[in-house]
Design a protein around this motif. Structure first.
Motif, PDB file in Angstrom:
ATOM      1  N   THR A  43       0.818  -1.215   0.000  1.00  0.00           N
ATOM      2  CA  THR A  43       0.000   0.000   0.000  1.00  0.00           C
ATOM      3  C   THR A  43       0.856   1.271   0.000  1.00  0.00           C
ATOM      4  OG1 THR A  43      -0.131   0.038   2.401  1.00  0.00           O
ATOM      5  CG2 THR A  43      -1.865  -1.168   1.258  1.00  0.00           C
ATOM      6  N   GLY A  44       2.183   1.117  -0.036  1.00  0.00           N
ATOM      7  CA  GLY A  44       3.051   2.294  -0.048  1.00  0.00           C
ATOM      8  C   GLY A  44       2.900   3.055  -1.360  1.00  0.00           C
ATOM      9  N   PRO A  45       3.271   4.352  -1.364  1.00  0.00           N
ATOM     10  CA  PRO A  45       3.021   5.200  -2.526  1.00  0.00           C
ATOM     11  C   PRO A  45       3.777   4.787  -3.793  1.00  0.00           C
ATOM     12  CG  PRO A  45       4.357   6.351  -0.876  1.00  0.00           C
ATOM     13  CD  PRO A  45       3.902   5.075  -0.246  1.00  0.00           C
ATOM     14  N   ARG A  46       4.976   4.285  -3.658  1.00  0.00           N
ATOM     15  CA  ARG A  46       5.803   4.002  -4.839  1.00  0.00           C
ATOM     16  C   ARG A  46       5.440   2.710  -5.561  1.00  0.00           C
ATOM     17  NH1 ARG A  46      11.590   5.430  -4.804  1.00  0.00           N
ATOM     18  NH2 ARG A  46      12.193   4.301  -6.653  1.00  0.00           N
ATOM     19  N   HIS A  47       5.008   1.701  -4.798  1.00  0.00           N
ATOM     20  CA  HIS A  47       4.826   0.373  -5.402  1.00  0.00           C
ATOM     21  C   HIS A  47       3.441  -0.194  -5.129  1.00  0.00           C
ATOM     22  CE1 HIS A  47       9.280   0.242  -5.732  1.00  0.00           C
ATOM     23  NE2 HIS A  47       9.288   0.668  -4.482  1.00  0.00           N
ATOM     24  N   ALA A  48       2.440   0.683  -4.945  1.00  0.00           N
ATOM     25  CA  ALA A  48       1.118   0.194  -4.523  1.00  0.00           C
ATOM     26  C   ALA A  48       0.584  -0.870  -5.477  1.00  0.00           C
ATOM     27  CB  ALA A  48       0.144   1.367  -4.445  1.00  0.00           C
ATOM     28  N   GLY A  49      -0.006  -1.907  -4.901  1.00  0.00           N
ATOM     29  CA  GLY A  49      -0.609  -2.963  -5.718  1.00  0.00           C
ATOM     30  C   GLY A  49      -0.196  -4.337  -5.225  1.00  0.00           C
ATOM     31  N   ARG A  50      -0.529  -5.339  -6.022  1.00  0.00           N
ATOM     32  CA  ARG A  50      -0.151  -6.709  -5.658  1.00  0.00           C
ATOM     33  C   ARG A  50       1.128  -7.079  -6.397  1.00  0.00           C
ATOM     34  NH1 ARG A  50      -1.499 -10.637  -2.422  1.00  0.00           N
ATOM     35  NH2 ARG A  50      -1.029 -12.756  -3.081  1.00  0.00           N
ATOM     36  N   HIS A  51       2.048  -7.702  -5.670  1.00  0.00           N
ATOM     37  CA  HIS A  51       3.322  -8.108  -6.276  1.00  0.00           C
ATOM     38  C   HIS A  51       3.464  -9.616  -6.192  1.00  0.00           C
ATOM     39  CE1 HIS A  51       4.842  -4.010  -6.656  1.00  0.00           C
ATOM     40  NE2 HIS A  51       4.103  -3.791  -5.582  1.00  0.00           N
ATOM     41  N   LEU A  52       3.789 -10.232  -7.318  1.00  0.00           N
ATOM     42  CA  LEU A  52       3.952 -11.681  -7.353  1.00  0.00           C
ATOM     43  C   LEU A  52       5.438 -12.022  -7.412  1.00  0.00           C
ATOM     44  CD1 LEU A  52       1.097 -12.460  -9.900  1.00  0.00           C
ATOM     45  CD2 LEU A  52       1.002 -12.543  -7.394  1.00  0.00           C
ATOM     46  N   LEU A  53       5.761 -13.171  -6.841  1.00  0.00           N
ATOM     47  CA  LEU A  53       7.170 -13.577  -6.849  1.00  0.00           C
ATOM     48  C   LEU A  53       7.568 -14.059  -8.241  1.00  0.00           C
ATOM     49  CD1 LEU A  53       7.634 -15.495  -3.481  1.00  0.00           C
ATOM     50  CD2 LEU A  53       7.578 -13.053  -3.954  1.00  0.00           C
ATOM     51  N   GLN A  54       8.807 -13.803  -8.572  1.00  0.00           N
ATOM     52  CA  GLN A  54       9.327 -14.270  -9.862  1.00  0.00           C
ATOM     53  C   GLN A  54      10.673 -14.942  -9.626  1.00  0.00           C
ATOM     54  OE1 GLN A  54       9.520 -11.326 -13.044  1.00  0.00           O
ATOM     55  NE2 GLN A  54       7.830 -10.244 -12.066  1.00  0.00           N
ATOM     56  N   ALA A  55      10.822 -16.121 -10.234  1.00  0.00           N
ATOM     57  CA  ALA A  55      12.031 -16.912  -9.987  1.00  0.00           C
ATOM     58  C   ALA A  55      13.300 -16.149 -10.371  1.00  0.00           C
ATOM     59  CB  ALA A  55      11.952 -18.225 -10.762  1.00  0.00           C
ATOM     60  N   ASP A  56      13.289 -15.506 -11.534  1.00  0.00           N
ATOM     61  CA  ASP A  56      14.541 -14.863 -11.957  1.00  0.00           C
ATOM     62  C   ASP A  56      14.894 -13.688 -11.045  1.00  0.00           C
ATOM     63  OD1 ASP A  56      12.340 -13.620 -12.972  1.00  0.00           O
ATOM     64  OD2 ASP A  56      13.245 -13.066 -14.884  1.00  0.00           O
ATOM     65  N   ILE A  57      13.881 -12.980 -10.564  1.00  0.00           N
ATOM     66  CA  ILE A  57      14.185 -11.853  -9.661  1.00  0.00           C
ATOM     67  C   ILE A  57      14.747 -12.378  -8.340  1.00  0.00           C
ATOM     68  CG2 ILE A  57      13.170  -9.938  -8.355  1.00  0.00           C
ATOM     69  CD1 ILE A  57      11.605  -9.197 -10.716  1.00  0.00           C
ATOM     70  N   LEU A  58      14.143 -13.451  -7.838  1.00  0.00           N
ATOM     71  CA  LEU A  58      14.664 -14.026  -6.592  1.00  0.00           C
ATOM     72  C   LEU A  58      16.100 -14.491  -6.785  1.00  0.00           C
ATOM     73  CD1 LEU A  58      11.566 -15.991  -5.289  1.00  0.00           C
ATOM     74  CD2 LEU A  58      12.726 -14.109  -4.116  1.00  0.00           C
ATOM     75  N   GLN A  59      16.351 -15.117  -7.904  1.00  0.00           N
ATOM     76  CA  GLN A  59      17.703 -15.633  -8.172  1.00  0.00           C
ATOM     77  C   GLN A  59      18.704 -14.504  -8.368  1.00  0.00           C
ATOM     78  OE1 GLN A  59      18.937 -18.531  -7.988  1.00  0.00           O
ATOM     79  NE2 GLN A  59      17.590 -20.143  -8.757  1.00  0.00           N
ATOM     80  N   GLN A  60      18.297 -13.517  -9.166  1.00  0.00           N
ATOM     81  CA  GLN A  60      19.273 -12.494  -9.556  1.00  0.00           C
ATOM     82  C   GLN A  60      19.436 -11.383  -8.525  1.00  0.00           C
ATOM     83  OE1 GLN A  60      18.040 -11.242 -13.478  1.00  0.00           O
ATOM     84  NE2 GLN A  60      17.868 -13.373 -14.080  1.00  0.00           N
ATOM     85  N   SER A  61      18.391 -11.139  -7.731  1.00  0.00           N
ATOM     86  CA  SER A  61      18.554 -10.052  -6.766  1.00  0.00           C
ATOM     87  C   SER A  61      18.947 -10.576  -5.387  1.00  0.00           C
ATOM     88  CB  SER A  61      17.298  -9.195  -6.682  1.00  0.00           C
ATOM     89  OG  SER A  61      16.217  -9.947  -6.235  1.00  0.00           O
ATOM     90  N   HIS A  62      18.524 -11.783  -5.047  1.00  0.00           N
ATOM     91  CA  HIS A  62      18.839 -12.309  -3.708  1.00  0.00           C
ATOM     92  C   HIS A  62      19.781 -13.502  -3.762  1.00  0.00           C
ATOM     93  CE1 HIS A  62      15.853  -9.671  -1.953  1.00  0.00           C
ATOM     94  NE2 HIS A  62      15.011 -10.055  -2.875  1.00  0.00           N
ATOM     95  N   GLY A  63      19.464 -14.486  -4.598  1.00  0.00           N
ATOM     96  CA  GLY A  63      20.304 -15.675  -4.688  1.00  0.00           C
ATOM     97  C   GLY A  63      20.332 -16.441  -3.374  1.00  0.00           C
ATOM     98  N   ASP A  64      21.458 -17.086  -3.114  1.00  0.00           N
ATOM     99  CA  ASP A  64      21.576 -17.949  -1.927  1.00  0.00           C
ATOM    100  C   ASP A  64      21.886 -17.096  -0.694  1.00  0.00           C
ATOM    101  OD1 ASP A  64      21.252 -19.889  -3.815  1.00  0.00           O
ATOM    102  OD2 ASP A  64      23.220 -20.807  -3.554  1.00  0.00           O
ATOM    103  N   ILE A  65      20.879 -16.524  -0.109  1.00  0.00           N
ATOM    104  CA  ILE A  65      21.098 -15.608   1.022  1.00  0.00           C
ATOM    105  C   ILE A  65      21.537 -16.364   2.284  1.00  0.00           C
ATOM    106  CG2 ILE A  65      19.529 -13.760   0.323  1.00  0.00           C
ATOM    107  CD1 ILE A  65      17.872 -15.592   2.744  1.00  0.00           C
ATOM    108  N   VAL A  66      22.182 -15.643   3.171  1.00  0.00           N
ATOM    109  CA  VAL A  66      22.570 -16.207   4.469  1.00  0.00           C
ATOM    110  C   VAL A  66      21.336 -16.243   5.372  1.00  0.00           C
ATOM    111  CG1 VAL A  66      23.914 -15.782   6.566  1.00  0.00           C
ATOM    112  CG2 VAL A  66      24.974 -15.468   4.325  1.00  0.00           C
ATOM    113  N   LEU A  67      21.027 -17.430   5.897  1.00  0.00           N
ATOM    114  CA  LEU A  67      19.923 -17.574   6.852  1.00  0.00           C
ATOM    115  C   LEU A  67      20.434 -17.496   8.278  1.00  0.00           C
ATOM    116  CD1 LEU A  67      18.031 -20.566   5.232  1.00  0.00           C
ATOM    117  CD2 LEU A  67      17.206 -18.211   5.397  1.00  0.00           C
ATOM    118  N   ALA A  68      21.670 -17.965   8.459  1.00  0.00           N
ATOM    119  CA  ALA A  68      22.269 -17.945   9.794  1.00  0.00           C
ATOM    120  C   ALA A  68      23.708 -17.486   9.653  1.00  0.00           C
ATOM    121  CB  ALA A  68      22.203 -19.331  10.428  1.00  0.00           C
ATOM    122  N   ARG A  69      23.992 -16.344  10.199  1.00  0.00           N
ATOM    123  CA  ARG A  69      25.371 -15.842  10.164  1.00  0.00           C
ATOM    124  C   ARG A  69      26.239 -16.694  11.075  1.00  0.00           C
ATOM    125  NH1 ARG A  69      24.541  -9.532  11.306  1.00  0.00           N
ATOM    126  NH2 ARG A  69      26.491  -9.930  12.400  1.00  0.00           N
TER     127      ARG A  69
END
Ligand code: GLU
Length: 294
Positions: A166-192
Motif C-alpha cells: 500500500t506504499g506510494p511508490r509500489h502500490a498494488g499486488r506483487h507476485l514472486l518471480q524466480a529470476d528476480i529471486l535468483q538475480q537479486s537475492h540468490g543464496d542468502i545467508v539464513l544464519a550468520r
C-alpha cells in the motif's frame, strides 16, 4: 490492525525512524489497532542497553506508546533455530565458509546488483555443493535459492505467491518471480556464523509470532519483501500487508544512517526541537489524533 516498530539498538533513533514510527502510529489511530515494539538486537556486538533505553525515551517523547510486552530478538534464538531446522530438514540449506573476501574474489569484478542497488550482488555459489553434514563450527548457513523455488512448486507456482503493498511508490499486488529471486537475492545467508540467525529469518518468524497484520518500513526494504514472502511460504507463515514509505534524506540527498548524529532525535531535542517540529520537518503536518482505547 497490528503493526510493529522494529529498530535496532545500535544507535540513536533519527528522523527516518521517527517517520516510520509516526506513519505506523497514524495508520493505527485511523482504523484502531495495536502498536507493538520489537527490539532487533540479534547482533549483540552492536546492541547497547543505553540505545535501547533511548528508543523508549525518544518514542515516548514523540507521544507514542506501545502495547507490552516489548519483543527482544536476543531472547528468541530458540525460535530462529527452530525455523532454520525446518528449512534444513526440507533439504534447502548448505553450510558456507566463504569470507567477504572469498566472495568478492569469486565475483571477479566489482558488480552492482542487477535488480536493485539496495542489495549487494548475489552469492556466487562457491559452497553450494556442500551437504549440511559437512558443516564446520564457523560456517554460515545459506538458503539454496534454486531448491527453495522448487520446494514451493517451481517457477510457475511461485507466480501464485504474492503480497499486497500500500506504499506510494509500489502500490498494488506483487507476485514472486524466480529470476528476480535468483538475480537479486540468490543464496542468502539464513544464519550468520557469529549469531546463528539473520535479519531475514528473524523478521519473518517474529512478524508471525507477534501476529503482525501490516508492516510499515522504509523503501530500502521493498526488494527484501520478495524474499520474506518466499520464507513465509517455506515456513507456512502468514503474509502481512506491506507499506514501504519514502526514505528521509539529509540536505545532500543521502539517506540517513545511525552515524548522522545531527539528525538523531535527541540531538534535535537538545537543540530545542519539540515533537511538533519533528513532524513538521518530516512533512507530517496533521496533529496526532488522540489515542483510542483498544
Ligand atoms: N531493524 C530494521 C531497521 O531498523 C527493521 C526493518 C523492518 O522493519 O523489517 O531498519
Amino acid at each position: 490492525m497490528r503493526q510493529r516498530f522494529a529498530p535496532s539498538p545500535s544507535g540513536f533513533l533519527h528522523l527516518g525512524h521517527a517517520f516510520s514510527a509516526l506513519t505506523i502510529w497514524a495508520q493505527i489511530r485511523a482504523v484502531g489497532g495495536t502498536f507493538l515494539l520489537r527490539i532487533e538486537d540479534i547482533d549483540q556486538t552492536r546492541a547497547r542497553p543505553a540505545f535501547e533505553e533511548a528508543i523508549f525515551q525518544d518514542l515516548s517523547w514523540l507521544g507514542l506508546s506501545w502495547t507490552p510486552p516489548v519483543l527482544r530478538q536476543s531472547r528468541r534464538f530458540f525460535f530462529y533455530q527452530e525455523a532454520l531446522n525446518k528449512l534444513i530438514s526440507q533439504g534447502l540449506c548448505y553450510p558456507c565458509s566463504c569470507t567477504r573476501r572469498d566472495i568478492a574474489e569469486a565475483l571477479s569484478a566489482p558488480q552492482e546488483n542487477v535488480i536493485t542497488n539496495d542489495l549487494p550482488p548475489p552469492y556466487p555459489g562457491t559452497c553450494r555443493h556442500r551437504s549440511m553434514a559437512s558443516r564446520q563450527e564457523n560456517d554460515a548457513i545459506r538458503l539454496d535459492m534454486g531448491r527453495a523455488i522448487a520446494a514451493v512448486g517451481g517457477a510457475r507456482a511461485l507466480g501464485e505467491l504474492g503480497f499486497d503493498e500500500t506504499g506510494p511508490r509500489h502500490a498494488g499486488r506483487h507476485l514472486l518471480q524466480a529470476d528476480i529471486l535468483q538475480q537479486s537475492h540468490g543464496d542468502i545467508v539464513l544464519a550468520r556464523r557469529d549469531i546463528g540467525t539473520s535479519y531475514h529469518l528473524a523478521v519473518v518468524v517474529d512478524d508471525a509470532a507477534q501476529g503482525i497484520s501490516h508492516v510499515t518500513r522504509g523503501e530500502d526494504m521493498f526488494a527484501s519483501t520478495f524474499l520474506h514472502r518466499l520464507l513465509q511460504a517455506l515456513l507456512s507463515l502468514p503474509t502481512p500487508v506491506y507499506h514501504h514509505h519514502r526514505l528521509i534524506r539529509d540536505d545532500n540527498g543521502k539517506r540517513l544512517a545511525k552515524r548522522d548524529d545531527a539528525r538523531a532525535l535527541r540531538s534535535l531535542r537538545q537543540a530545542g526541537a519539540r515533537p511538533e517540529d519533528i513532524r513538521r520537518m518530516l512533512g507530517l503536518m496533521d496533529p496526532i489524533p488522540p489515542a483510542r482505547s483498544e
